[in-house]
Scaffold this active site. Sequence first.
Site, PDB file in Angstrom:
ATOM      1  N   GLY A  10     -20.804 -19.940  -8.897  1.00  0.00           N
ATOM      2  CA  GLY A  10     -19.614 -19.101  -8.521  1.00  0.00           C
ATOM      3  C   GLY A  10     -20.272 -17.712  -8.338  1.00  0.00           C
ATOM      4  O   GLY A  10     -19.498 -16.651  -8.111  1.00  0.00           O
ATOM      5  N   ALA A  11     -21.625 -17.340  -8.223  1.00  0.00           N
ATOM      6  CA  ALA A  11     -22.152 -16.135  -8.237  1.00  0.00           C
ATOM      7  C   ALA A  11     -21.977 -15.322  -6.847  1.00  0.00           C
ATOM      8  O   ALA A  11     -22.500 -14.371  -6.746  1.00  0.00           O
ATOM      9  CB  ALA A  11     -23.625 -15.954  -8.576  1.00  0.00           C
ATOM     10  N   GLY A  14     -16.138 -12.946  -6.112  1.00  0.00           N
ATOM     11  CA  GLY A  14     -15.432 -12.306  -7.338  1.00  0.00           C
ATOM     12  C   GLY A  14     -15.908 -12.264  -8.608  1.00  0.00           C
ATOM     13  O   GLY A  14     -16.935 -11.570  -8.981  1.00  0.00           O
ATOM     14  N   LEU A  15     -15.421 -13.138  -9.609  1.00  0.00           N
ATOM     15  CA  LEU A  15     -15.585 -12.972 -10.895  1.00  0.00           C
ATOM     16  C   LEU A  15     -17.124 -13.194 -11.262  1.00  0.00           C
ATOM     17  O   LEU A  15     -17.986 -12.528 -12.156  1.00  0.00           O
ATOM     18  CB  LEU A  15     -14.738 -13.874 -11.895  1.00  0.00           C
ATOM     19  N   GLY A  16     -17.749 -14.463 -10.540  1.00  0.00           N
ATOM     20  CA  GLY A  16     -19.172 -14.847 -10.899  1.00  0.00           C
ATOM     21  C   GLY A  16     -20.229 -13.943 -10.393  1.00  0.00           C
ATOM     22  O   GLY A  16     -20.897 -13.753 -11.190  1.00  0.00           O
ATOM     23  N   SER A 145      -8.864 -20.889 -18.087  1.00  0.00           N
ATOM     24  CA  SER A 145      -7.606 -20.148 -18.065  1.00  0.00           C
ATOM     25  C   SER A 145      -6.723 -20.567 -19.225  1.00  0.00           C
ATOM     26  O   SER A 145      -6.823 -21.684 -19.467  1.00  0.00           O
ATOM     27  CB  SER A 145      -7.015 -20.313 -16.811  1.00  0.00           C
ATOM     28  N   TYR A 170      -1.041 -27.257  -5.336  1.00  0.00           N
ATOM     29  CA  TYR A 170      -1.813 -26.854  -6.178  1.00  0.00           C
ATOM     30  C   TYR A 170      -1.596 -26.337  -7.417  1.00  0.00           C
ATOM     31  O   TYR A 170      -2.441 -26.308  -8.284  1.00  0.00           O
ATOM     32  CB  TYR A 170      -2.558 -25.254  -5.093  1.00  0.00           C
TER      33      TYR A 170
HETATM   34  N1  LIG Z   1      -8.924 -14.936  -9.693  1.00  0.00           N
HETATM   35  C1  LIG Z   1      -8.285 -15.118 -10.878  1.00  0.00           C
HETATM   36  O1  LIG Z   1      -6.978 -14.668 -10.916  1.00  0.00           O
HETATM   37  C2  LIG Z   1      -8.646 -16.216 -11.872  1.00  0.00           C
HETATM   38  C3  LIG Z   1      -7.640 -16.555 -13.028  1.00  0.00           C
HETATM   39  C4  LIG Z   1      -8.084 -17.618 -13.953  1.00  0.00           C
HETATM   40  C5  LIG Z   1      -9.193 -18.214 -13.794  1.00  0.00           C
HETATM   41  N2  LIG Z   1     -10.139 -18.015 -12.676  1.00  0.00           N
HETATM   42  C6  LIG Z   1     -11.475 -18.611 -12.381  1.00  0.00           C
HETATM   43  O2  LIG Z   1     -12.467 -17.754 -12.286  1.00  0.00           O
HETATM   44  C7  LIG Z   1     -13.308 -18.213 -11.522  1.00  0.00           C
HETATM   45  C8  LIG Z   1     -13.681 -17.377 -10.231  1.00  0.00           C
HETATM   46  O3  LIG Z   1     -12.751 -17.276  -9.614  1.00  0.00           O
HETATM   47  P1  LIG Z   1     -12.634 -16.017  -8.863  1.00  0.00           P
HETATM   48  O4  LIG Z   1     -11.103 -15.555  -8.783  1.00  0.00           O
HETATM   49  O5  LIG Z   1     -13.716 -14.983  -8.665  1.00  0.00           O
HETATM   50  O6  LIG Z   1     -12.604 -16.833  -7.017  1.00  0.00           O
HETATM   51  P2  LIG Z   1     -13.755 -16.880  -6.091  1.00  0.00           P
HETATM   52  O7  LIG Z   1     -14.192 -15.362  -5.446  1.00  0.00           O
HETATM   53  O8  LIG Z   1     -13.181 -17.564  -4.883  1.00  0.00           O
HETATM   54  O9  LIG Z   1     -15.060 -17.476  -6.540  1.00  0.00           O
HETATM   55  C9  LIG Z   1     -15.088 -18.685  -6.658  1.00  0.00           C
HETATM   56  C10 LIG Z   1     -16.652 -19.134  -6.580  1.00  0.00           C
HETATM   57  O10 LIG Z   1     -16.759 -20.268  -6.644  1.00  0.00           O
HETATM   58  C11 LIG Z   1     -17.537 -20.777  -5.652  1.00  0.00           C
HETATM   59  N3  LIG Z   1     -17.491 -22.264  -5.291  1.00  0.00           N
HETATM   60  C12 LIG Z   1     -16.453 -22.842  -4.905  1.00  0.00           C
HETATM   61  N4  LIG Z   1     -16.589 -24.193  -4.520  1.00  0.00           N
HETATM   62  C13 LIG Z   1     -17.974 -24.333  -5.048  1.00  0.00           C
HETATM   63  C14 LIG Z   1     -18.662 -25.495  -4.575  1.00  0.00           C
HETATM   64  N5  LIG Z   1     -18.073 -26.738  -4.306  1.00  0.00           N
HETATM   65  N6  LIG Z   1     -20.024 -25.210  -4.797  1.00  0.00           N
HETATM   66  C15 LIG Z   1     -20.516 -24.269  -5.126  1.00  0.00           C
HETATM   67  N7  LIG Z   1     -19.716 -22.903  -5.343  1.00  0.00           N
HETATM   68  C16 LIG Z   1     -18.365 -23.117  -5.295  1.00  0.00           C
HETATM   69  C17 LIG Z   1     -17.511 -19.990  -4.395  1.00  0.00           C
HETATM   70  O11 LIG Z   1     -18.438 -20.122  -3.485  1.00  0.00           O
HETATM   71  P3  LIG Z   1     -18.182 -19.585  -1.780  1.00  0.00           P
HETATM   72  O12 LIG Z   1     -18.351 -17.841  -2.181  1.00  0.00           O
HETATM   73  O13 LIG Z   1     -19.221 -20.399  -1.183  1.00  0.00           O
HETATM   74  O14 LIG Z   1     -16.710 -19.909  -1.574  1.00  0.00           O
HETATM   75  C18 LIG Z   1     -17.315 -18.752  -5.314  1.00  0.00           C
HETATM   76  O15 LIG Z   1     -18.429 -18.193  -5.417  1.00  0.00           O
HETATM   77  C19 LIG Z   1     -13.090 -19.565 -10.980  1.00  0.00           C
HETATM   78  O16 LIG Z   1     -13.483 -20.857 -11.831  1.00  0.00           O
HETATM   79  C20 LIG Z   1     -11.491 -19.523 -11.166  1.00  0.00           C
HETATM   80  O17 LIG Z   1     -10.961 -21.007 -11.333  1.00  0.00           O
HETATM   81  C21 LIG Z   1      -9.737 -17.033 -11.418  1.00  0.00           C
END
Ligand SMILES: NC(=O)c1ccc[n+]([C@@H]2O[C@H](COP(=O)([O-])OP(=O)(O)OC[C@H]3O[C@@H](n4cnc5c(N)ncnc54)[C@H](OP(=O)(O)O)[C@@H]3O)[C@@H](O)[C@H]2O)c1
Length: 287
Positions: A10-11, A14-16, A145, A170
């Site tokens: 997830g790097a 966003g968070l990653g 979460s 979802y």
């Molecule tokens: N945002 C929130 O409020 C929130 C709350 C609770 C938990 N989380 C968790 O925090 C984590 C990060 O989320 P985020 O909010 O930073 O969202 P994000 O910006 O959408 O980041 C998600 C990351 O996962 C990658 N990803 C998704 N599907 C993939 C796949 N099949 N193979 C490889 N990489 C994949 C994405 O890659 P691409 O760049 O290619 O799309 C992106 O780097 C997630 O696990 C999410 O469930 C987020």
Amino acid sequence: MNGRTALVTGATGGLGKAIATAVAREGASVVVVGRSAARAEDAIRDIRAKEPNAVLEPLVCDLSSQASIRSAVDGFLLRHDKLDVLVNAAGVFRKERHVTPDGLELTFATNVMGYFLLTNLLLDALKRGGGADGARTSRIVNIASKYSGGPSTTKIDFDDLQTAKGNYSYLRATPPTMLGRVLLTQEFAERLRGSNVVVNAVHPGLVKHTALLQDVGGPFRWMTNTFGATAEKAADTPVWLATAPETAAVSGKLWAKRKELPTPGMGSDPAARKRLWEECTRLSKIL
Ligand SMILES: NC(=O)c1ccc[n+]([C@@H]2O[C@H](COP(=O)([O-])OP(=O)(O)OC[C@H]3O[C@@H](n4cnc5c(N)ncnc54)[C@H](OP(=O)(O)O)[C@@H]3O)[C@@H](O)[C@H]2O)c1
């Protein structure tokens, strides 16, 4: 963290990406996982703009595909004999139901099976990491979460892991995968007890302006972008668990803002985590 290797999924977003940036700042060399070479290279460019001395390398892996995970781990192991930190941060939140080539619903495949398979395939490398003298631990940090709302946030329906029955939504598909990450964290911790590898889960809270909710939009996205923390702020607890000396020995816990959280619902049921482990083992044909 000099001399240590961290792999962050997830790097590319966003968070990653915020976690990868902070871990690189600590001096670790960071393997930036992206689902395409272009996504990983873009992320490396962004991280390097903030941390010019960062040691970074790309790793292409589609975490919804078991073949891609196996091939990415093979590629990693050709270049590295050990891993010190694994951060599982990739995740999806999808409005429509999709099925992967492995025949799994996409949210479950990415959010649960991706964590399970990647971590299992990297376990030996993690056991070789953490410091040759065994004095330091290797760390696994799983972004998850906390779950405190309705039934789908506190229970996994083992008879419908693929959200195939009834109408997909979802809100039915995603919360159980967050609980699943906590259950897997607990099960990994139990299986790794006595080893030099610790594993913890993090509730990051709402994280604003990430791509996660772009597919679903609406009030949920508005709420997250209005009340959420920045990705940099939300990265604090995962980075602390991945790098700090004081977290070297903690394992199997759920954390938020550097504090341990209780795990209600199935999170306190050992049978549930064993069941999920068995299902993931069966579906990945791993063991
Ligand atoms: N945002 C929130 O409020 C929130 C709350 C609770 C938990 N989380 C968790 O925090 C984590 C990060 O989320 P985020 O909010 O930073 O969202 P994000 O910006 O959408 O980041 C998600 C990351 O996962 C990658 N990803 C998704 N599907 C993939 C796949 N099949 N193979 C490889 N990489 C994949 C994405 O890659 P691409 O760049 O290619 O799309 C992106 O780097 C997630 O696990 C999410 O469930 C987020």
